[in-house]
Design an enzyme around this catalytic site. Structure first.
Site, short mmCIF file in Angstrom:
data_model
loop_
_atom_site.label_atom_id
_atom_site.label_comp_id
_atom_site.label_asym_id
_atom_site.label_seq_id
_atom_site.Cartn_x
_atom_site.Cartn_y
_atom_site.Cartn_z
N ASP A 137 -68.67 31.09 29.95
CA ASP A 137 -68.74 30.78 28.53
C ASP A 137 -67.41 30.96 27.80
O ASP A 137 -67.08 30.17 26.90
CB ASP A 137 -69.84 31.58 27.84
N MET A 186 -71.40 35.22 31.31
CA MET A 186 -70.70 35.69 32.49
C MET A 186 -71.34 36.95 33.09
O MET A 186 -72.11 37.64 32.44
CB MET A 186 -69.24 35.99 32.15
N HIS A 187 -70.99 37.22 34.34
CA HIS A 187 -71.20 38.51 35.00
C HIS A 187 -72.65 38.82 35.39
O HIS A 187 -72.90 39.87 35.97
CB HIS A 187 -70.70 39.68 34.14
#
Length: 488
Positions: free
Chosen positions: A240, A82-83
């Site tokens: 995820d 992520m991110h």
């Protein structure tokens, strides 16, 4: 075809893993490593091109090693770290290395977001700003790399760039989009209010889709590189943590998932949007339509164990270290470890704090250090669990995945510290298995995700808290709770 195959592609931080799931329930996995780039302290980057080449290599190896023909693969889907910020120019070229979820360079920009929008930001996004999100990374680029900023045409997340390269389709799903820091969590749309406040173009944002939406097939180049066919169905995929929850069957509100990977996560399914956490826990849209989840994240869980091994016992396996730790006693003979190697998120949201050992004496052994590291990681997750309890989220069981579930000693430690029964899925492949479940629905094996989970997710190991251990750990945990104040 009597035994079709679907692929779950898990784009992680340390590796990309392909999970091939057969209709009879059997599966195979293959992973290829990824390289982390550290330009300076607190900076964590990767080359997006490495994601592509290593994914194709992993798919080819999976097909070859397990004698799977390309035409047997019905559908694929994705799980992604992520991110991460992937900045693309006009011709979809990558403008710089991706800035990852665990990068902490944007602390000043987080303060800018908080001072600039205050409570309104939390009300819109459901979250407080953190360095991991895409928004503060974009603001950092605006200040420090204006030449890159001025070339941006699209902003993608890691798995979405990988899927773009495989299909030519631009887009993202709601579970990953929440982690950008500029999705309106209530409406499920990119927030004009947030983007306009910080001078970011809405046109940079990709189309929003459900995790299971089919975007088409593979490009000819991707088919040639992977060994698959162009008419292989490709589903969007998800973040995820959302995929890890699906893969572990964590879908009910009396459950809590404990995941120890590079980071540590406590995740709670939320069937309705509740804004009661007010930013103290992350609130995300799920990869299951119209559902949500909340989570608390510790930044250096498995990473702390990797650091300990690589620094002090390079020749040992993680199993060896756990065995050594088990020969020490609860409390590691007075040694405490704080796993704040790259700052800490939940519950402190402090990018500057760093980890440490405390209570070392002439009698301290390697085994005590090892036990202190394992205990410190679990205590950091217990901080998150206790925060949930403050909000009257009272789970009846923990579902454990990742490194903390694979070792009997460490799993029992979690049950004892959390004071909850802990179950481990039969297939403990986390996000990759969740991605394969999404692919199985895309391939029409099941009518929906819940049906797929009911059929594919089973449990065979359960750990019950040992009362004496729980009491002993509680005393040590009280000492651990004071450690942050000494380091901050």
């Amino acid at each position: 075809m009597t035994n079709e195959v679907v692929l779950g592609i898990d784009l992680g931080t340390s590796s990309v893993k392909v999970l091939a799931l057969f209709q009879n329930g059997k599966f195979h996995t293959h992973a290829e490593p990824l390289t982390l780039i550290h330009p300076q302290n607190g900076y964590n980057e990767q080359r997006p091109e490495d994601w592509v080449t290593q994914t194709f290599k992993a798919i080819r190896s999976t097909l070859m090693n397990h004698k799977i023909s390309g035409d047997a693969v019905k559908a694929i889907s994705f799980s992604g770290q992520m991110h991460g910020l992937v900045a693309l120019g006009k011709d979809q070229q990558v403008l710089r290395n991706a800035i990852l979820w665990n990068d902490t360079r944007s602390a000043a920009e987080v303060q800018e977001i908080q001072s600039g929008m205050g409570q309104a930001y939390i009300d819109i996004t459901g979250n407080r700003a953190v360095e991991g999100y895409v928004l503060p990374k974009l603001l950092w680029l605006q200040k420090h790399e204006p030449m890159i900023w001025n070339q941006i045409d699209k902003v993608l997340l890691p798995k979405d760039y990988l899927r773009l390269r495989m299909t030519g389709s631009l887009g993202t799903d709601y579970s990953d989009a929440t982690g950008t820091g500029y999705l309106d969590i209530g409406s499920g749309k990119w927030s004009r209010a947030v983007l306009e406040h910080f001078g970011i173009s809405l046109d940079w944002m990709p189309r929003l889709m459900e995790a299971g939406e089919i975007v088409g097939g593979l490009t000819q180049a991707a088919a040639d590189a992977s060994g698959l066919l162009t008419d292989t169905l490709v589903a969007v995929g998800g973040a995820d943590n959302a995929m890890g929850a699906i893969g572990a069957g964590v879908v009910e509100e009396d459950q809590l998932m404990s995941s120890i990977g590079t980071s540590g996560v406590m995740l709670h399914p939320e069937k309705k949007l509740r804004l009661k956490y007010n930013g103290s826990l992350q609130l995300e849209r799920h990869a299951i339509k119209s559902r949500f989840y909340s989570m608390g994240v510790t930044l250096a869980a498995g990473n702390s164990l990797s650091w300990f091994r690589d620094t002090f016992s390079r020749g040992k396996s993680f199993e060896d270290i756990a065995h050594d730790a088990a020969t020490s006693s609860i409390g590691a003979h007075g040694v405490l470890f704080a796993p704040y190697l790259s700052g800490e998120r939940t519950p402190y949201f402090d990018p500057h704090v760093r980890g440490g050992f405390m209570g070392i004496s002439n009698d301290t052994s390697f085994n005590d250090f090892a036990r202190a590291v394992l205990e410190g990681i679990v205590f950091s997750l217990n901080d998150v669990l206790n925060l949930y309890r403050q909000f009257e989220v009272l789970p009846s069981e923990i579902i454990a995945i990742g490194g903390g579930a694979k070792n009997t000693f460490w799993a029992q430690m979690q049950a004892d510290v959390f004071d909850l029964p802990l179950k481990v899925p039969v297939v403990d492949e986390g996000p990759g298995y969740g991605a394969a479940i999404i692919a199985s629905v895309a391939g029409n094996w099941f009518s929906d995700v819940d049906s797929a989970i009911n059929e594919l997710v089973k449990y065979d190991v359960k750990y019950t808290p040992i009362a004496g251990n729980r009491d002993a750990y509680e005393d040590v945990y009280k000492e651990y709770r004071q450690f942050y104040r000494r380091l901050a």
